[in-house]
Design a protein around this motif. Structure first.
Motif, mmCIF file in Angstrom:
data_model
loop_
_atom_site.group_PDB
_atom_site.id
_atom_site.type_symbol
_atom_site.label_atom_id
_atom_site.label_comp_id
_atom_site.label_asym_id
_atom_site.label_seq_id
_atom_site.Cartn_x
_atom_site.Cartn_y
_atom_site.Cartn_z
ATOM 1 N N ALA A 111 35.246 25.810 34.359
ATOM 2 C CA ALA A 111 35.195 26.730 35.453
ATOM 3 C C ALA A 111 33.600 27.630 35.350
ATOM 4 O O ALA A 111 33.178 27.621 34.165
ATOM 5 C CB ALA A 111 36.105 27.653 35.470
ATOM 6 N N VAL A 171 32.695 31.297 35.532
ATOM 7 C CA VAL A 171 32.860 32.447 35.595
ATOM 8 C C VAL A 171 31.878 33.576 35.404
ATOM 9 O O VAL A 171 30.860 33.372 34.718
ATOM 10 C CB VAL A 171 34.087 32.756 34.350
ATOM 11 N N THR A 190 33.769 38.017 32.095
ATOM 12 C CA THR A 190 35.155 37.831 32.428
ATOM 13 C C THR A 190 35.988 37.728 31.185
ATOM 14 O O THR A 190 35.611 36.971 30.157
ATOM 15 C CB THR A 190 35.409 36.487 33.020
ATOM 16 N N HIS A 220 41.990 37.480 31.629
ATOM 17 C CA HIS A 220 41.932 37.658 33.055
ATOM 18 C C HIS A 220 41.465 36.063 33.573
ATOM 19 O O HIS A 220 41.803 35.651 34.463
ATOM 20 C CB HIS A 220 40.637 38.389 33.578
ATOM 21 N N PHE A 221 40.878 35.461 32.894
ATOM 22 C CA PHE A 221 40.878 33.950 33.176
ATOM 23 C C PHE A 221 41.844 33.118 33.053
ATOM 24 O O PHE A 221 42.146 32.521 33.800
ATOM 25 C CB PHE A 221 39.713 33.185 32.002
ATOM 26 N N GLU A 277 43.958 35.093 36.116
ATOM 27 C CA GLU A 277 43.561 35.001 37.608
ATOM 28 C C GLU A 277 42.842 33.775 37.968
ATOM 29 O O GLU A 277 43.270 33.003 39.149
ATOM 30 C CB GLU A 277 42.398 36.045 37.613
ATOM 31 N N HIS A 278 42.284 32.789 36.957
ATOM 32 C CA HIS A 278 41.601 31.485 37.318
ATOM 33 C C HIS A 278 42.664 30.230 37.101
ATOM 34 O O HIS A 278 42.720 29.493 37.696
ATOM 35 C CB HIS A 278 40.493 31.435 36.542
ATOM 36 N N LEU A 279 43.407 30.589 36.015
ATOM 37 C CA LEU A 279 44.522 29.267 35.913
ATOM 38 C C LEU A 279 45.954 29.846 36.230
ATOM 39 O O LEU A 279 46.778 28.803 36.278
ATOM 40 C CB LEU A 279 44.398 28.959 34.480
#
Length: 162
Positions: free
Chosen positions: A15, A17, A21, A25-26, A29-31
């Motif tokens: 990703a 970011v 980050t 939060h990764f 929010e991303h995963l």
């Protein structure tokens, strides 16, 4: 912006970011791995504990970019083939949870504690090792019982495998 790549729960992810980050939060929010909780953002409560290259870390004070190239294990990846990890099973059996907010981080910390003490644990050691994880509901009594039981179960499995 930072390009990151890591293995999360056995799956390779890549990703882009923001440099700032946080790993927590990764993951969330991303995963979409929301089992890792954000409690304090200051490394005090332990709700965000995950394993990084096999060791427990507090993901609220670690940048996602710092985890690039590593293997991350979250609570979602702990159970295998539909079977609870021995620590998860012990928390269930010994009622080591109430509201559940601290539970994922507590379980991930417990797995690390047990892995670092393969010859077994005593209550004093468990209580000392859990100092970085806060539970506001159970008073730790059942959590400690669950960890001690899981430690014995995992030692038994290791002995059978040997």
């Amino acid at each position: 912006m930072a390009e990151i790549s890591m293995t999360v729960n056995g799956r390779k992810v890549t990703a882009t970011v923001e440099d700032r980050t946080l790993l927590v939060h990764f993951l969330r929010e991303h995963l979409g791995l929301t089992g890792t909780h954000v409690g304090c953002d200051t490394s005090q409560c332990g709700a965000c504990v995950v394993h990084l290259d096999g060791k427990a870390v507090k993901s609220c004070t670690m940048l996602a970019a710092q985890a690039s190239g590593s293997e991350v294990l979250t609570i979602e990846g702990l159970a295998q083939d539909g079977e609870l990890h021995p620590v998860q099973a012990a928390f269930k059996e010994y009622h080591g949870l109430q509201c559940g907010f601290c539970t994922p981080g507590m379980i991930m910390a417990a797995v690390d504690i047990i892995n670092r003490h393969p010859n077994g644990l005593d209550e004093k050691t468990v209580r000392e090792e859990l100092e970085g994880n806060i539970c506001r509901c159970t008073g730790y009594h059942n959590i400690v019982k669950a960890i001690l039981a899981a430690s014995e179960a995992m030692r038994g499995r290791a002995a059978e495998a040997a």
